[in-house]
Write a protein that holds these residues in place. Structure first.
Motif, PDB file in Angstrom:
ATOM      1  N   CYS A  28       6.364   6.362  -7.362  1.00 24.36           N
ATOM      2  CA  CYS A  28       5.216   5.590  -6.891  1.00 24.36           C
ATOM      3  C   CYS A  28       5.242   5.502  -5.375  1.00 24.36           C
ATOM      4  O   CYS A  28       6.287   5.691  -4.737  1.00 24.36           O
ATOM      5  CB  CYS A  28       5.182   4.194  -7.512  1.00 24.36           C
ATOM      6  N   ILE A  29       4.075   5.225  -4.796  1.00 24.41           N
ATOM      7  CA  ILE A  29       3.957   4.941  -3.369  1.00 24.41           C
ATOM      8  C   ILE A  29       4.536   3.553  -3.110  1.00 24.41           C
ATOM      9  O   ILE A  29       4.313   2.621  -3.889  1.00 24.41           O
ATOM     10  CB  ILE A  29       2.481   4.970  -2.925  1.00 24.41           C
ATOM     11  N   ALA A  30       5.284   3.422  -2.009  1.00 19.93           N
ATOM     12  CA  ALA A  30       5.855   2.127  -1.638  1.00 19.93           C
ATOM     13  C   ALA A  30       5.495   1.819  -0.184  1.00 19.93           C
ATOM     14  O   ALA A  30       4.675   2.512   0.429  1.00 19.93           O
ATOM     15  CB  ALA A  30       7.370   2.135  -1.849  1.00 19.93           C
ATOM     16  N   GLY A  31       6.097   0.773   0.366  1.00 21.89           N
ATOM     17  CA  GLY A  31       5.868   0.413   1.763  1.00 21.89           C
ATOM     18  C   GLY A  31       4.486  -0.174   1.999  1.00 21.89           C
ATOM     19  O   GLY A  31       3.805  -0.650   1.085  1.00 21.89           O
ATOM     20  N   GLY A  32       4.069  -0.125   3.249  1.00 23.20           N
ATOM     21  CA  GLY A  32       2.771  -0.677   3.620  1.00 23.20           C
ATOM     22  C   GLY A  32       1.612  -0.028   2.900  1.00 23.20           C
ATOM     23  O   GLY A  32       0.603  -0.690   2.600  1.00 23.20           O
ATOM     24  N   TRP A  33       1.747   1.257   2.599  1.00 23.07           N
ATOM     25  CA  TRP A  33       0.673   1.945   1.885  1.00 23.07           C
ATOM     26  C   TRP A  33       0.475   1.367   0.477  1.00 23.07           C
ATOM     27  O   TRP A  33      -0.653   1.315  -0.032  1.00 23.07           O
ATOM     28  CB  TRP A  33       0.929   3.443   1.810  1.00 23.07           C
ATOM     29  N   GLN A 158      16.548  -8.420   9.018  1.00 21.14           N
ATOM     30  CA  GLN A 158      15.621  -8.885  10.044  1.00 21.14           C
ATOM     31  C   GLN A 158      14.195  -8.579   9.599  1.00 21.14           C
ATOM     32  O   GLN A 158      13.865  -7.431   9.311  1.00 21.14           O
ATOM     33  CB  GLN A 158      15.923  -8.198  11.383  1.00 21.14           C
ATOM     34  N   VAL A 159      13.359  -9.586   9.501  1.00 23.97           N
ATOM     35  CA  VAL A 159      11.969  -9.387   9.086  1.00 23.97           C
ATOM     36  C   VAL A 159      11.152  -8.979  10.307  1.00 23.97           C
ATOM     37  O   VAL A 159      11.074  -9.718  11.288  1.00 23.97           O
ATOM     38  CB  VAL A 159      11.393 -10.664   8.443  1.00 23.97           C
ATOM     39  N   ARG A 160      10.554  -7.795  10.232  1.00 26.20           N
ATOM     40  CA  ARG A 160       9.765  -7.289  11.347  1.00 26.20           C
ATOM     41  C   ARG A 160       8.401  -7.974  11.395  1.00 26.20           C
ATOM     42  O   ARG A 160       7.910  -8.479  10.382  1.00 26.20           O
ATOM     43  CB  ARG A 160       9.576  -5.775  11.203  1.00 26.20           C
ATOM     44  N   GLU A 161       7.808  -7.959  12.582  1.00 24.61           N
ATOM     45  CA  GLU A 161       6.499  -8.589  12.759  1.00 24.61           C
ATOM     46  C   GLU A 161       5.465  -7.972  11.812  1.00 24.61           C
ATOM     47  O   GLU A 161       4.652  -8.679  11.214  1.00 24.61           O
ATOM     48  CB  GLU A 161       6.036  -8.454  14.211  1.00 24.61           C
ATOM     49  N   LYS A 162       5.503  -6.641  11.662  1.00 28.24           N
ATOM     50  CA  LYS A 162       4.513  -5.990  10.794  1.00 28.24           C
ATOM     51  C   LYS A 162       4.704  -6.400   9.334  1.00 28.24           C
ATOM     52  O   LYS A 162       3.733  -6.452   8.569  1.00 28.24           O
ATOM     53  CB  LYS A 162       4.558  -4.473  10.949  1.00 28.24           C
ATOM     54  N   ASP A 163       5.954  -6.719   8.949  1.00 25.87           N
ATOM     55  CA  ASP A 163       6.194  -7.156   7.574  1.00 25.87           C
ATOM     56  C   ASP A 163       5.605  -8.542   7.329  1.00 25.87           C
ATOM     57  O   ASP A 163       5.015  -8.804   6.280  1.00 25.87           O
ATOM     58  CB  ASP A 163       7.694  -7.151   7.277  1.00 25.87           C
ATOM     59  N   PHE A 164       5.758  -9.428   8.304  1.00 21.20           N
ATOM     60  CA  PHE A 164       5.149 -10.762   8.175  1.00 21.20           C
ATOM     61  C   PHE A 164       3.622 -10.662   8.179  1.00 21.20           C
ATOM     62  O   PHE A 164       2.942 -11.352   7.411  1.00 21.20           O
ATOM     63  CB  PHE A 164       5.623 -11.677   9.302  1.00 21.20           C
ATOM     64  N   ASN A 165       3.084  -9.774   9.011  1.00 22.53           N
ATOM     65  CA  ASN A 165       1.632  -9.570   9.027  1.00 22.53           C
ATOM     66  C   ASN A 165       1.142  -9.026   7.689  1.00 22.53           C
ATOM     67  O   ASN A 165       0.090  -9.443   7.183  1.00 22.53           O
ATOM     68  CB  ASN A 165       1.240  -8.619  10.162  1.00 22.53           C
ATOM     69  N   ASP A 166       1.918  -8.091   7.107  1.00 15.26           N
ATOM     70  CA  ASP A 166       1.570  -7.567   5.780  1.00 15.26           C
ATOM     71  C   ASP A 166       1.574  -8.689   4.742  1.00 15.26           C
ATOM     72  O   ASP A 166       0.695  -8.758   3.875  1.00 15.26           O
ATOM     73  CB  ASP A 166       2.562  -6.478   5.355  1.00 15.26           C
TER      74      ASP A 166
END
Length: 200
Positions: A28-33, A158-166
């Motif tokens: 399956c596709i994972a991550g932000g996508w 470490q939680v990245r900014e883009k992860d919190f935005n997601d």
């Protein structure tokens, strides 16, 4: 060994589907996508694209992908070629390109399973039936359930900014049972508390 970790020209979701739909394994596709597929729209730019397979089916993936791609195992900050017939017991991350000179096209994330259950690699007490961790788009493209993807984003050192935005983008669309599962999993992994829990 390759060191050009920022040299990316990722495949599209439809191109990934073309590559993997002919391989007889779970993927399956994972991550932000995966989150964007759930929302049926692209919410931000993506610098890479991730695909999940199970550890038990890794050699099937290698057998099919090795015909057209070069596969590198990522461990301890190094990228070394994945050798033919090499079973990866602990490696979780494979980087894939057409040749040793071309940009990275996609990443493969290897997940662990036991008795038809997915096991969360950062807290092995967090599990789900393997058939329950995937959803599909209208076109039939499989992707990781949003609450599980958000757990992966929240559970790193470490939680990245883009992860919190997601997380903030995704939260209004989560169903009550998805929120409850994510909150429970975060409380299990972080008994001392996690910053995201107060938002759920």
């Amino acid at each position: 060994m390759r060191t050009d970790i920022n040299n990316w020209m990722p495949l599209t979701v439809s191109e990934i589907n073309e590559v993997f739909s002919d391989i007889p394994l779970r993927w399956c596709i994972a991550g932000g996508w995966a989150l964007d597929l759930h929302l049926c729209k692209q919410t931000r730019e993506h610098s890479d694209i991730d695909v999940i397979i199970t550890r038990g089916e890794q050699l099937i993936a290698y057998q099919y992908l090795n015909r057209d791609w070069m596969l590198y195992k990522a461990e301890d900050g190094k990228l070394d070629l994945w050798e033919d017939g090499e079973y990866l017991n602990s490696t979780n991350d494979i980087w894939v390109s057409k040749s040793s000179e071309t940009p990275w096209a996609f990443q493969i994330m290897i997940i662990d399973t036991e008795e038809n259950s997915w096991i969360y690699n950062k807290d092995k007490s967090v599990r789900r039936p393997i058939d329950n961790i995937f959803l599909k788009t209208i076109e039939g493209i499989p992707y990781l359930r949003p609450e599980i993807q958000l757990l992966h984003k929240a559970g790193g050192s470490q939680v990245r900014e883009k992860d919190f935005n997601d997380f903030q983008t995704m939260l209004p669309s989560l169903l009550p049972q998805e929120k409850a599962w994510l909150k429970s999993a975060l409380n299990r992994q972080f008994p001392g508390g996690h910053a995201w829990v107060e938002f759920i």
